[in-house]
Design a protein around this motif. Structure first.
Motif, mmCIF file in Angstrom:
data_model
loop_
_atom_site.group_PDB
_atom_site.id
_atom_site.type_symbol
_atom_site.label_atom_id
_atom_site.label_comp_id
_atom_site.label_asym_id
_atom_site.label_seq_id
_atom_site.Cartn_x
_atom_site.Cartn_y
_atom_site.Cartn_z
ATOM 1 N N ILE A 1 1.143 -5.556 2.627
ATOM 2 C CA ILE A 1 2.259 -4.653 3.453
ATOM 3 C C ILE A 1 1.671 -3.215 3.571
ATOM 4 O O ILE A 1 1.127 -2.386 2.632
ATOM 5 N N GLY A 2 1.701 -2.749 4.806
ATOM 6 C CA GLY A 2 1.497 -1.420 5.142
ATOM 7 C C GLY A 2 1.154 -1.032 6.493
ATOM 8 O O GLY A 2 1.320 -2.275 7.075
ATOM 9 N N CYS B 1 1.075 -1.140 -0.032
ATOM 10 C CA CYS B 1 0.007 -0.039 -0.026
ATOM 11 C C CYS B 1 0.771 1.168 0.163
ATOM 12 O O CYS B 1 1.960 1.274 0.771
ATOM 13 N N ALA B 2 0.648 1.928 -0.988
ATOM 14 C CA ALA B 2 1.660 3.359 -1.233
ATOM 15 C C ALA B 2 1.622 4.111 0.237
ATOM 16 O O ALA B 2 2.639 4.830 0.354
ATOM 17 N N ARG B 3 0.288 4.474 0.748
ATOM 18 C CA ARG B 3 0.399 5.094 1.925
ATOM 19 C C ARG B 3 -1.155 4.905 2.771
ATOM 20 O O ARG B 3 -1.754 3.963 2.288
ATOM 21 N N HIS C 1 3.039 -5.655 8.635
ATOM 22 C CA HIS C 1 2.878 -4.195 9.146
ATOM 23 C C HIS C 1 4.286 -3.366 9.104
ATOM 24 O O HIS C 1 5.141 -3.695 9.665
ATOM 25 N N SER C 2 4.381 -2.345 8.149
ATOM 26 C CA SER C 2 5.596 -1.799 7.886
ATOM 27 C C SER C 2 5.193 -0.531 7.259
ATOM 28 O O SER C 2 4.438 -0.014 6.792
ATOM 29 N N LYS C 3 6.520 0.189 7.189
ATOM 30 C CA LYS C 3 6.388 1.429 6.381
ATOM 31 C C LYS C 3 5.975 1.355 4.886
ATOM 32 O O LYS C 3 6.090 -0.018 4.400
ATOM 33 N N MET C 4 5.513 2.296 4.178
ATOM 34 C CA MET C 4 4.793 2.214 2.952
ATOM 35 C C MET C 4 6.002 3.085 2.126
ATOM 36 O O MET C 4 6.816 3.617 2.475
ATOM 37 N N CYS C 5 5.458 3.318 0.846
ATOM 38 C CA CYS C 5 6.068 4.177 -0.152
ATOM 39 C C CYS C 5 6.315 5.578 0.232
ATOM 40 O O CYS C 5 7.460 6.062 0.128
#
Length: 340
Positions: free
Chosen positions: A139-140, A112-114, A161-165
């Motif tokens: 991911i996101g 997911c980009a954001r 569960h992590s940082k995104m673009c």
């Protein structure tokens, strides 16, 4: 024993055995056994889409470049650059784009980009039939918490569960060491590498060891899902929580919701990540610290608890494998979380 009674005995015994086995599984995994999507290898494709708030093509450029440098291909969704006020396109556009990613067998993970806002508007319109047959990594974080918890609550499938673009540094060579470490943790998790994260000692920690499936994420999204098909059962789990831009009274209210709904009752362990607080108005202070608020809700329980874990709306936001088993260890030296 006559034939009728003998058959009745066999049926009863068989049913008892089945119940016993089911109870054994239920005690270990109160929702359902977990499933791990296939780990990615070089040449696999990661789809990038915006199911929540708006993000432009330029903004995802650094993430695309770095992901490709890892040996993965990327597929850019049609919602990147689309805008419907604050959203990344209309609800229909975001549903269609995410659905294409879910159903495309060549897409092995979806980043997911954001976050922002928007998942709750489309979650019930997504069709997970193909995803259940052929799981892939989602991911996101932040608003994406609802997606993680919906997937685990309904299908028992792990996600990231992590940082995104929008969290990738514009210039990799100028990034802070912690930025680099957290971004690389995404690659480690989706590639199947073992991960172990640590946190410094906090005087509010409760020492102990726990083993269980890790679930959680953004507190406000977890509370929002209460009573819906995206609600999570926390019994026997390690729960992690984080949030941002909330006042203390608001966090207190949400944590009371979790307590009253039994989400703290049968945990194996509790992890408190980053909480960026919105200051109380002068003269209208809540009067308790975040630690006070949390410890008040769990005072009658004895499971291990750690504070200041590196997850949340902050630079030290490491990739966590939601819906997968972990070991949480807390002692006088600090805390560690290890994926099994």
């Amino acid at each position: 024993m006559n034939r009728k009674h003998f058959l009745s005995f066999l049926i009863t015994a068989g049913a008892t055995t089945m119940v016993s086995k089911a109870a054994s599984v239920e005690s270990a995994f109160p929702v359902k056994p977990f499933r791990i999507p296939p780990y990615l290898k070089e040449g696999d494709t990661i789809g990038i889409t915006s199911p929540a708030s708006f993000i432009g093509l330029e903004e995802i450029g650094p993430a695309v470049q770095l992901i490709q440098s890892w040996g993965f291909n990327t597929q850019i969704g049609k919602t990147i650059g689309k805008r419907d006020f604050i959203l990344g396109g209309t609800d229909i556009e975001r549903i269609e784009d995410f659905q294409l990613m879910l159903d495309n067998p060549n897409v092995k993970a979806i980043m997911c980009a954001r976050g922002g806002y928007g998942i709750v508007r489309i979650i019930d319109q997504l069709d997970f039939k193909q995803f259940k047959k052929h799981p892939k990594w989602i991911i996101g974080f932040s608003d994406i918490t609802l997606l993680h918890n919906h997937i685990y609550a309904n299908f028992g499938i792990a996600s990231v569960h992590s940082k995104m673009c929008n969290s990738f540094p514009k210039v990799w060579q100028e990034a802070l060491p912690m930025q680099i470490e957290t971004i690389l943790s995404i690659k480690q998790v989706i590639s199947g590498q073992p991960v172990r994260y640590t946190a410094p000692y906090n005087s509010n920690n409760r020492i102990g060891r726990a083993e269980g499936v890790l679930i959680g994420g953004n507190l406000s999204l977890i509370e929002t899902a209460a009573g819906t098909s995206s609600d999570i059962i926390t019994d026997g789990k390690i729960l992690f929580l984080e949030d941002t831009e909330e006042q203390l009274y608001s966090l207190d209210r949400m944590l009371w919701n979790l307590k009253r709904s039994g989400k703290f009752d049968k945990l194996k362990g509790l992890i408190i990540g980053g909480f960026k607080l919105k200051p109380d108005p002068e003269g209208d202070e809540f009067g308790k610290t975040l630690q006070d608020i949390i410890l008040e809700k769990i005072k009658e329980y004895d499971y291990p608890v750690c504070f200041d874990f590196p997850v949340g709306h902050q630079i030290n936001n490491f990739a966590l494998k939601c819906g997968a088993p972990h070991i949480l260890n807390i002692d006088q030296n600090g805390s560690s979380l290890t994926s099994i």
